[in-house]
Design a protein around this motif. Structure first.
Motif, PDB file in Angstrom:
ATOM      1  N   MET A 132       0.834  -1.182   0.000  1.00  0.00           N
ATOM      2  CA  MET A 132       0.000   0.000   0.000  1.00  0.00           C
ATOM      3  C   MET A 132       0.879   1.246   0.000  1.00  0.00           C
ATOM      4  SD  MET A 132      -3.129  -0.758   2.586  1.00  0.00           S
ATOM      5  CE  MET A 132      -4.349   0.286   1.869  1.00  0.00           C
ATOM      6  N   PRO A 133       0.431   2.265  -0.682  1.00  0.00           N
ATOM      7  CA  PRO A 133       1.199   3.515  -0.676  1.00  0.00           C
ATOM      8  C   PRO A 133       1.158   4.194   0.697  1.00  0.00           C
ATOM      9  CG  PRO A 133      -0.462   3.506  -2.428  1.00  0.00           C
ATOM     10  CD  PRO A 133      -0.678   2.295  -1.604  1.00  0.00           C
ATOM     11  N   VAL A 134       2.169   4.982   0.962  1.00  0.00           N
ATOM     12  CA  VAL A 134       2.283   5.684   2.240  1.00  0.00           C
ATOM     13  C   VAL A 134       1.136   6.666   2.433  1.00  0.00           C
ATOM     14  CG1 VAL A 134       3.697   7.373   3.471  1.00  0.00           C
ATOM     15  CG2 VAL A 134       4.769   5.414   2.384  1.00  0.00           C
ATOM     16  N   TRP A 135       0.688   7.293   1.351  1.00  0.00           N
ATOM     17  CA  TRP A 135      -0.345   8.313   1.496  1.00  0.00           C
ATOM     18  C   TRP A 135      -1.653   7.739   2.020  1.00  0.00           C
ATOM     19  CZ3 TRP A 135      -4.860   8.090  -1.257  1.00  0.00           C
ATOM     20  CH2 TRP A 135      -4.880   7.321  -2.413  1.00  0.00           C
ATOM     21  N   VAL A 136      -1.907   6.448   1.791  1.00  0.00           N
ATOM     22  CA  VAL A 136      -3.124   5.829   2.310  1.00  0.00           C
ATOM     23  C   VAL A 136      -3.083   5.787   3.834  1.00  0.00           C
ATOM     24  CG1 VAL A 136      -4.480   3.700   2.359  1.00  0.00           C
ATOM     25  CG2 VAL A 136      -3.490   4.490   0.206  1.00  0.00           C
ATOM     26  N   PHE A 137      -1.929   5.434   4.387  1.00  0.00           N
ATOM     27  CA  PHE A 137      -1.784   5.414   5.840  1.00  0.00           C
ATOM     28  C   PHE A 137      -1.874   6.819   6.431  1.00  0.00           C
ATOM     29  CE2 PHE A 137       0.519   1.527   4.562  1.00  0.00           C
ATOM     30  CZ  PHE A 137      -0.277   0.609   5.232  1.00  0.00           C
ATOM     31  N   LEU A 138      -1.270   7.788   5.747  1.00  0.00           N
ATOM     32  CA  LEU A 138      -1.353   9.170   6.211  1.00  0.00           C
ATOM     33  C   LEU A 138      -2.789   9.683   6.161  1.00  0.00           C
ATOM     34  CD1 LEU A 138       1.828  10.625   4.490  1.00  0.00           C
ATOM     35  CD2 LEU A 138       1.495  10.225   6.930  1.00  0.00           C
ATOM     36  N   TRP A 146      -2.765  17.126   4.476  1.00  0.00           N
ATOM     37  CA  TRP A 146      -1.976  17.830   3.463  1.00  0.00           C
ATOM     38  C   TRP A 146      -0.815  16.958   2.994  1.00  0.00           C
ATOM     39  CZ3 TRP A 146       3.173  19.390   3.803  1.00  0.00           C
ATOM     40  CH2 TRP A 146       3.619  20.139   2.724  1.00  0.00           C
ATOM     41  N   LEU A 147      -0.157  16.278   3.922  1.00  0.00           N
ATOM     42  CA  LEU A 147       0.962  15.410   3.567  1.00  0.00           C
ATOM     43  C   LEU A 147       0.477  14.230   2.721  1.00  0.00           C
ATOM     44  CD1 LEU A 147       3.972  15.295   4.061  1.00  0.00           C
ATOM     45  CD2 LEU A 147       3.540  13.914   6.082  1.00  0.00           C
ATOM     46  N   ALA A 148      -0.666  13.660   3.079  1.00  0.00           N
ATOM     47  CA  ALA A 148      -1.237  12.570   2.278  1.00  0.00           C
ATOM     48  C   ALA A 148      -1.560  13.055   0.876  1.00  0.00           C
ATOM     49  CB  ALA A 148      -2.487  12.021   2.951  1.00  0.00           C
ATOM     50  N   GLY A 149      -2.143  14.238   0.763  1.00  0.00           N
ATOM     51  CA  GLY A 149      -2.443  14.795  -0.549  1.00  0.00           C
ATOM     52  C   GLY A 149      -1.199  15.070  -1.355  1.00  0.00           C
ATOM     53  N   SER A 150      -0.154  15.511  -0.702  1.00  0.00           N
ATOM     54  CA  SER A 150       1.110  15.781  -1.380  1.00  0.00           C
ATOM     55  C   SER A 150       1.718  14.495  -1.937  1.00  0.00           C
ATOM     56  CB  SER A 150       2.085  16.452  -0.406  1.00  0.00           C
ATOM     57  OG  SER A 150       3.315  16.692  -1.017  1.00  0.00           O
ATOM     58  N   PHE A 151       1.735  13.452  -1.112  1.00  0.00           N
ATOM     59  CA  PHE A 151       2.269  12.172  -1.589  1.00  0.00           C
ATOM     60  C   PHE A 151       1.379  11.568  -2.666  1.00  0.00           C
ATOM     61  CE2 PHE A 151       4.711  11.645   2.536  1.00  0.00           C
ATOM     62  CZ  PHE A 151       5.949  11.753   1.913  1.00  0.00           C
ATOM     63  N   ALA A 152       0.060  11.700  -2.516  1.00  0.00           N
ATOM     64  CA  ALA A 152      -0.863  11.140  -3.504  1.00  0.00           C
ATOM     65  C   ALA A 152      -0.745  11.876  -4.838  1.00  0.00           C
ATOM     66  CB  ALA A 152      -2.292  11.218  -2.992  1.00  0.00           C
ATOM     67  N   GLY A 173       1.838  10.536  -7.272  1.00  0.00           N
ATOM     68  CA  GLY A 173       1.596   9.214  -7.832  1.00  0.00           C
ATOM     69  C   GLY A 173       0.564   9.251  -8.940  1.00  0.00           C
ATOM     70  N   VAL A 174      -0.253   8.244  -8.948  1.00  0.00           N
ATOM     71  CA  VAL A 174      -1.240   8.060 -10.013  1.00  0.00           C
ATOM     72  C   VAL A 174      -2.325   9.136  -9.995  1.00  0.00           C
ATOM     73  CG1 VAL A 174      -2.952   6.419 -10.902  1.00  0.00           C
ATOM     74  CG2 VAL A 174      -0.835   5.580  -9.921  1.00  0.00           C
ATOM     75  N   LEU A 175      -2.653   9.665  -8.829  1.00  0.00           N
ATOM     76  CA  LEU A 175      -3.766  10.612  -8.730  1.00  0.00           C
ATOM     77  C   LEU A 175      -3.462  11.983  -9.324  1.00  0.00           C
ATOM     78  CD1 LEU A 175      -5.058   9.822  -5.152  1.00  0.00           C
ATOM     79  CD2 LEU A 175      -5.957   9.027  -7.323  1.00  0.00           C
ATOM     80  N   GLY A 176      -2.214  12.335  -9.411  1.00  0.00           N
ATOM     81  CA  GLY A 176      -1.857  13.641  -9.941  1.00  0.00           C
ATOM     82  C   GLY A 176      -2.386  14.758  -9.060  1.00  0.00           C
ATOM     83  N   PRO A 177      -2.861  15.850  -9.656  1.00  0.00           N
ATOM     84  CA  PRO A 177      -3.345  16.967  -8.843  1.00  0.00           C
ATOM     85  C   PRO A 177      -4.594  16.634  -8.033  1.00  0.00           C
ATOM     86  CG  PRO A 177      -3.679  17.409 -11.179  1.00  0.00           C
ATOM     87  CD  PRO A 177      -2.895  16.147 -11.081  1.00  0.00           C
ATOM     88  N   TRP A 178      -5.277  15.558  -8.355  1.00  0.00           N
ATOM     89  CA  TRP A 178      -6.449  15.152  -7.576  1.00  0.00           C
ATOM     90  C   TRP A 178      -6.062  14.639  -6.198  1.00  0.00           C
ATOM     91  CZ3 TRP A 178     -10.967  16.692  -9.188  1.00  0.00           C
ATOM     92  CH2 TRP A 178     -11.150  16.960 -10.540  1.00  0.00           C
ATOM     93  N   GLY A 179      -4.794  14.381  -5.981  1.00  0.00           N
ATOM     94  CA  GLY A 179      -4.335  13.919  -4.671  1.00  0.00           C
ATOM     95  C   GLY A 179      -4.611  14.929  -3.574  1.00  0.00           C
ATOM     96  N   TYR A 180      -4.500  16.201  -3.900  1.00  0.00           N
ATOM     97  CA  TYR A 180      -4.786  17.229  -2.893  1.00  0.00           C
ATOM     98  C   TYR A 180      -6.268  17.240  -2.509  1.00  0.00           C
ATOM     99  CZ  TYR A 180      -0.094  18.978  -3.451  1.00  0.00           C
ATOM    100  OH  TYR A 180       1.273  19.089  -3.455  1.00  0.00           O
ATOM    101  N   LEU A 181      -7.135  16.951  -3.464  1.00  0.00           N
ATOM    102  CA  LEU A 181      -8.561  16.851  -3.167  1.00  0.00           C
ATOM    103  C   LEU A 181      -8.822  15.672  -2.231  1.00  0.00           C
ATOM    104  CD1 LEU A 181     -11.479  17.781  -3.616  1.00  0.00           C
ATOM    105  CD2 LEU A 181     -11.539  16.242  -5.578  1.00  0.00           C
ATOM    106  N   VAL A 182      -8.133  14.568  -2.465  1.00  0.00           N
ATOM    107  CA  VAL A 182      -8.275  13.397  -1.593  1.00  0.00           C
ATOM    108  C   VAL A 182      -7.823  13.739  -0.174  1.00  0.00           C
ATOM    109  CG1 VAL A 182      -7.405  11.063  -1.158  1.00  0.00           C
ATOM    110  CG2 VAL A 182      -8.106  11.721  -3.458  1.00  0.00           C
ATOM    111  N   GLY A 183      -6.712  14.465  -0.053  1.00  0.00           N
ATOM    112  CA  GLY A 183      -6.231  14.886   1.263  1.00  0.00           C
ATOM    113  C   GLY A 183      -7.219  15.819   1.953  1.00  0.00           C
ATOM    114  N   ALA A 184      -7.808  16.733   1.195  1.00  0.00           N
ATOM    115  CA  ALA A 184      -8.790  17.656   1.773  1.00  0.00           C
ATOM    116  C   ALA A 184     -10.053  16.916   2.207  1.00  0.00           C
ATOM    117  CB  ALA A 184      -9.142  18.739   0.756  1.00  0.00           C
TER     118      ALA A 184
END
Length: 97
Positions: free
Chosen positions: A1-7, A56-62, A65-76
């Motif tokens: 699993m990616p680190v951002w999932v745990f974060l 924010w850190l999870a969104g940055s790591f995401a 990866g595959v999510l691209g700029p949508w990673g920040y939305l996932v973190g939010a």
């Protein structure tokens, strides 16, 4: 699993605990969307701050990866969803009384 999932999971847990703490300390007062309820302990600020930082850190790591700029939305969403759920349950309980 990616680190951002745990974060992200840690962020959700921190925000959930902080919102539950706030709702338990203000059992008869609604939690406003903006502003603060009558009782806000200092520990809430640290817990919520930790949740936001982890989100924010999870969104940055995401976003790297595959999510691209949508990673920040996932973190939010990791911060916003538990806050809205707990706040909604607390305020809905007050309207039923």
């Amino acid at each position: 699993m990616p680190v951002w999932v745990f974060l992200l999971a840690a962020s959700v847990a921190f925000v959930w605990v902080g919102a539950m703490l706030l709702s338990k300390l203000n059992p008869d007062d609604p939690i406003p969307l903006l502003g603060a309820p009558p009782v806000v302990p200092a520990s809430f600020i640290f817990i919520l701050g930790g949740g936001v930082a982890l989100g924010w850190l999870a969104g940055s790591f995401a976003s790297e990866g595959v999510l691209g700029p949508w990673g920040y939305l996932v973190g939010a969403l990791g911060v916003l969803v538990p806050w809205v759920v707990v706040r909604g349950q607390h305020n809905r309980h007050l309207t039923r009384i």
